[in-house]
Scaffold this motif. Structure first.
Motif, PDB file in Angstrom:
ATOM      1  N   ALA A 151      -9.868 -67.803   2.796  1.00  0.00           N
ATOM      2  CA  ALA A 151      -8.410 -67.638   2.820  1.00  0.00           C
ATOM      3  C   ALA A 151      -7.979 -66.884   4.078  1.00  0.00           C
ATOM      4  CB  ALA A 151      -7.939 -66.904   1.561  1.00  0.00           C
ATOM      5  N   CYS A 152      -8.682 -65.805   4.380  1.00  0.00           N
ATOM      6  CA  CYS A 152      -8.326 -64.996   5.555  1.00  0.00           C
ATOM      7  C   CYS A 152      -8.408 -65.811   6.832  1.00  0.00           C
ATOM      8  CB  CYS A 152      -9.276 -63.801   5.692  1.00  0.00           C
ATOM      9  SG  CYS A 152      -8.819 -62.479   4.601  1.00  0.00           S
ATOM     10  N   GLU A 153      -9.455 -66.633   6.915  1.00  0.00           N
ATOM     11  CA  GLU A 153      -9.710 -67.353   8.158  1.00  0.00           C
ATOM     12  C   GLU A 153      -8.796 -68.572   8.316  1.00  0.00           C
ATOM     13  OE1 GLU A 153     -13.859 -68.333   8.647  1.00  0.00           O
ATOM     14  OE2 GLU A 153     -13.388 -69.756  10.254  1.00  0.00           O
ATOM     15  N   VAL A 154      -8.524 -69.257   7.225  1.00  0.00           N
ATOM     16  CA  VAL A 154      -7.919 -70.589   7.327  1.00  0.00           C
ATOM     17  C   VAL A 154      -6.457 -70.647   6.878  1.00  0.00           C
ATOM     18  CG1 VAL A 154      -8.150 -72.995   6.555  1.00  0.00           C
ATOM     19  CG2 VAL A 154     -10.199 -71.648   7.037  1.00  0.00           C
ATOM     20  N   ALA A 155      -6.080 -69.780   5.939  1.00  0.00           N
ATOM     21  CA  ALA A 155      -4.747 -69.925   5.334  1.00  0.00           C
ATOM     22  C   ALA A 155      -3.634 -69.517   6.297  1.00  0.00           C
ATOM     23  CB  ALA A 155      -4.643 -69.078   4.072  1.00  0.00           C
ATOM     24  N   SER A 156      -2.575 -70.309   6.341  1.00  0.00           N
ATOM     25  CA  SER A 156      -1.375 -69.835   7.017  1.00  0.00           C
ATOM     26  C   SER A 156      -0.560 -68.991   6.046  1.00  0.00           C
ATOM     27  CB  SER A 156      -0.548 -71.003   7.559  1.00  0.00           C
ATOM     28  OG  SER A 156      -0.559 -72.084   6.678  1.00  0.00           O
ATOM     29  N   LYS A 157      -0.767 -69.263   4.756  1.00  0.00           N
ATOM     30  CA  LYS A 157      -0.043 -68.497   3.736  1.00  0.00           C
ATOM     31  C   LYS A 157      -0.923 -68.354   2.505  1.00  0.00           C
ATOM     32  CE  LYS A 157       3.680 -70.400   1.808  1.00  0.00           C
ATOM     33  NZ  LYS A 157       5.073 -70.888   1.873  1.00  0.00           N
ATOM     34  N   VAL A 158      -0.832 -67.184   1.874  1.00  0.00           N
ATOM     35  CA  VAL A 158      -1.534 -66.935   0.615  1.00  0.00           C
ATOM     36  C   VAL A 158      -0.476 -66.650  -0.442  1.00  0.00           C
ATOM     37  CG1 VAL A 158      -3.101 -65.387  -0.636  1.00  0.00           C
ATOM     38  CG2 VAL A 158      -3.578 -65.984   1.749  1.00  0.00           C
ATOM     39  N   ALA A 159      -0.620 -67.276  -1.610  1.00  0.00           N
ATOM     40  CA  ALA A 159       0.284 -66.981  -2.724  1.00  0.00           C
ATOM     41  C   ALA A 159      -0.545 -66.440  -3.877  1.00  0.00           C
ATOM     42  CB  ALA A 159       1.033 -68.248  -3.148  1.00  0.00           C
ATOM     43  N   PHE A 160      -0.126 -65.307  -4.415  1.00  0.00           N
ATOM     44  CA  PHE A 160      -0.799 -64.731  -5.585  1.00  0.00           C
ATOM     45  C   PHE A 160       0.027 -65.068  -6.817  1.00  0.00           C
ATOM     46  CE2 PHE A 160      -0.973 -61.058  -8.574  1.00  0.00           C
ATOM     47  CZ  PHE A 160      -2.242 -61.299  -9.073  1.00  0.00           C
ATOM     48  N   ILE A 161      -0.606 -65.760  -7.762  1.00  0.00           N
ATOM     49  CA  ILE A 161       0.092 -66.176  -8.978  1.00  0.00           C
ATOM     50  C   ILE A 161      -0.501 -65.430 -10.170  1.00  0.00           C
ATOM     51  CG2 ILE A 161      -1.387 -68.225  -9.180  1.00  0.00           C
ATOM     52  CD1 ILE A 161       0.937 -69.726 -10.400  1.00  0.00           C
ATOM     53  N   ASP A 162       0.361 -64.965 -11.039  1.00  0.00           N
ATOM     54  CA  ASP A 162      -0.084 -64.263 -12.246  1.00  0.00           C
ATOM     55  C   ASP A 162       0.937 -64.526 -13.346  1.00  0.00           C
ATOM     56  OD1 ASP A 162      -1.591 -62.673 -13.912  1.00  0.00           O
ATOM     57  OD2 ASP A 162      -0.912 -60.771 -13.075  1.00  0.00           O
ATOM     58  N   GLY A 163       0.450 -64.897 -14.515  1.00  0.00           N
ATOM     59  CA  GLY A 163       1.359 -65.123 -15.635  1.00  0.00           C
ATOM     60  C   GLY A 163       2.401 -66.194 -15.370  1.00  0.00           C
ATOM     61  N   GLY A 164       2.037 -67.201 -14.567  1.00  0.00           N
ATOM     62  CA  GLY A 164       2.937 -68.327 -14.360  1.00  0.00           C
ATOM     63  C   GLY A 164       4.056 -68.087 -13.375  1.00  0.00           C
ATOM     64  N   VAL A 165       3.959 -66.993 -12.616  1.00  0.00           N
ATOM     65  CA  VAL A 165       4.937 -66.775 -11.537  1.00  0.00           C
ATOM     66  C   VAL A 165       4.198 -66.386 -10.254  1.00  0.00           C
ATOM     67  CG1 VAL A 165       6.842 -66.047 -13.041  1.00  0.00           C
ATOM     68  CG2 VAL A 165       5.286 -64.341 -12.104  1.00  0.00           C
ATOM     69  N   ILE A 166       4.784 -66.734  -9.115  1.00  0.00           N
ATOM     70  CA  ILE A 166       4.231 -66.255  -7.852  1.00  0.00           C
ATOM     71  C   ILE A 166       4.723 -64.825  -7.673  1.00  0.00           C
ATOM     72  CG2 ILE A 166       4.256 -66.506  -5.341  1.00  0.00           C
ATOM     73  CD1 ILE A 166       4.211 -69.524  -5.764  1.00  0.00           C
ATOM     74  N   VAL A 167       3.761 -63.917  -7.710  1.00  0.00           N
ATOM     75  CA  VAL A 167       4.084 -62.486  -7.671  1.00  0.00           C
ATOM     76  C   VAL A 167       4.313 -62.038  -6.234  1.00  0.00           C
ATOM     77  CG1 VAL A 167       3.105 -60.195  -8.123  1.00  0.00           C
ATOM     78  CG2 VAL A 167       2.797 -62.037  -9.796  1.00  0.00           C
ATOM     79  N   GLU A 168       3.555 -62.640  -5.315  1.00  0.00           N
ATOM     80  CA  GLU A 168       3.590 -62.182  -3.928  1.00  0.00           C
ATOM     81  C   GLU A 168       3.081 -63.292  -3.037  1.00  0.00           C
ATOM     82  OE1 GLU A 168       1.759 -58.389  -3.534  1.00  0.00           O
ATOM     83  OE2 GLU A 168       2.030 -58.326  -1.363  1.00  0.00           O
ATOM     84  N   GLU A 169       3.693 -63.491  -1.896  1.00  0.00           N
ATOM     85  CA  GLU A 169       3.158 -64.446  -0.931  1.00  0.00           C
ATOM     86  C   GLU A 169       3.428 -63.990   0.486  1.00  0.00           C
ATOM     87  OE1 GLU A 169       6.136 -67.820  -2.169  1.00  0.00           O
ATOM     88  OE2 GLU A 169       5.372 -68.321  -0.182  1.00  0.00           O
ATOM     89  N   GLY A 170       2.559 -64.424   1.385  1.00  0.00           N
ATOM     90  CA  GLY A 170       2.694 -64.035   2.786  1.00  0.00           C
ATOM     91  C   GLY A 170       1.464 -64.474   3.556  1.00  0.00           C
ATOM     92  N   THR A 171       1.339 -63.977   4.779  1.00  0.00           N
ATOM     93  CA  THR A 171       0.138 -64.278   5.554  1.00  0.00           C
ATOM     94  C   THR A 171      -1.044 -63.587   4.867  1.00  0.00           C
ATOM     95  OG1 THR A 171       0.377 -62.307   6.906  1.00  0.00           O
ATOM     96  CG2 THR A 171       1.483 -64.310   7.712  1.00  0.00           C
ATOM     97  N   PRO A 172      -2.280 -64.023   5.176  1.00  0.00           N
ATOM     98  CA  PRO A 172      -3.434 -63.325   4.592  1.00  0.00           C
ATOM     99  C   PRO A 172      -3.376 -61.816   4.848  1.00  0.00           C
ATOM    100  CG  PRO A 172      -4.168 -65.346   5.654  1.00  0.00           C
ATOM    101  CD  PRO A 172      -2.701 -65.205   5.971  1.00  0.00           C
ATOM    102  N   ALA A 173      -2.977 -61.418   6.046  1.00  0.00           N
ATOM    103  CA  ALA A 173      -2.913 -59.982   6.357  1.00  0.00           C
ATOM    104  C   ALA A 173      -1.883 -59.280   5.470  1.00  0.00           C
ATOM    105  CB  ALA A 173      -2.575 -59.770   7.836  1.00  0.00           C
ATOM    106  N   GLU A 174      -0.749 -59.928   5.266  1.00  0.00           N
ATOM    107  CA  GLU A 174       0.287 -59.312   4.425  1.00  0.00           C
ATOM    108  C   GLU A 174      -0.191 -59.148   2.986  1.00  0.00           C
ATOM    109  OE1 GLU A 174       4.247 -60.869   6.872  1.00  0.00           O
ATOM    110  OE2 GLU A 174       3.454 -62.063   5.217  1.00  0.00           O
ATOM    111  N   VAL A 175      -0.796 -60.211   2.455  1.00  0.00           N
ATOM    112  CA  VAL A 175      -1.162 -60.167   1.031  1.00  0.00           C
ATOM    113  C   VAL A 175      -2.428 -59.331   0.800  1.00  0.00           C
ATOM    114  CG1 VAL A 175      -1.851 -61.562  -0.970  1.00  0.00           C
ATOM    115  CG2 VAL A 175       0.001 -62.340   0.529  1.00  0.00           C
TER     116      VAL A 175
END
Ligand code: ADP
Ligand code: MG
Length: 243
Positions: free
Chosen positions: A202-226
């Protein structure tokens, strides 16, 4: 570009996706992380209508559909432009690597056998399996089987490939060869959505990471942000568990 807006999905009245919106610009890789049962697979399955969402819209290229009301023709168009790679490969046991990749081309796309074969050989070469065309799944390692799965997705020439934990079933020593193929695809500009626990990938390849929990996206951003400048406590707790 592909996007979902306000996707909701319930199973037996239990909400599993509670209004998920996510945009994937063309040529980018979006990685979805989150705990087991958070709705990651359901989200991918909703994008290509393996599950019918209860609400929301799905956009692929210039087509935006109301997911609940999408017609058969609209569903087919979206399915044609999205390919899926599964954790358990889902290969036909009684078909060779070549046969597995040709299947969708001859049965779904109705390509003549010779043309399907040429295309299948080309994508199998791309995932490094030119010397395994005539092997059956039982004669292939897990990593090779998953590379057949990726070749099968590529063969359909999709707008986006959806990967659902593509390396989770693999022995650790086989993970690298599959991630290597995925990295090469990303580099070539393939649009990808990847559910994975491989944080280094994810760190190397993703332009964006989304963290999902309980059926909602809790947080998203660049790998560095998340991963480094984490804002949400739920994300922090999850990352502490998987790291
Ligand atoms: P994840 O991929 O993040 O582990 P899933 O999307 O597979 O999560 O599942 C989210 C929730 O939805 C889980 O509680 C799961 O049990 C439930 N679920 C998934 N598919 C179905 C189904 N076909 N019928 C009923 N419940 C389901
Ligand atoms: Mg899952």
């Amino acid at each position: 570009m592909i996007a979902v807006q306000g996707i909701e999905k319930r199973f037996h009245r239990t909400p599993v996706l509670k209004g998920v919106s996510l945009a994937v610009p063309k040529g980018e890789v979006v990685v979805i992380v989150g705990p087991s049962g958070s709705g990651k697979s359901t989200l991918l399955r909703c994008v290509n209508f393996l599950e019918r969402p209860d609400a929301g819209t799905i956009t692929v290229g210039d087509l935006t559909v109301d997911a609940r009301r999408a017609t058969r023709a609209e569903v087919l168009r979206i399915r044609r432009s999205t390919a899926m790679v599964f954790q358990q490969y889902n290969l036909f046991r009684n078909k060779t690597a070549l046969g597995n990749v040709m299947e969708g081309l001859t049965q779904v796309r109705r390509l003549p056998a010779a043309e399907a074969r040429g295309r299948a050989e080309a994508v199998l070469a791309k995932v490094g399996l030119s010397d395994r065309l005539h092997h059956y799944p039982s004669q292939l390692s897990g990593g090779q089987q998953q590379r057949v799965g990726i070749a099968r997705a590529l063969a359909m020439d999709p707008e986006v490939i959806l990967f659902d934990e593509p390396t989770s079933a693999l022995d650790p020593e086989l993970v690298g060869e599959v991630l290597g193929v995925m990295k090469a695809l990303a580099k070539e500009g393939m649009t990808m959505v990847v559910v994975t626990h491989e944080m280094a990938f994810a760190c190397e390849v993703a332009s964006k990471v989304a963290f999902i929990d309980g059926g909602v996206i809790v947080e998203e951003g660049t790998p560095a942000e998340v991963f480094e400048r984490t804002r949400e406590e739920r994300t922090r707790q999850f990352l502490a568990r998987v790291r």
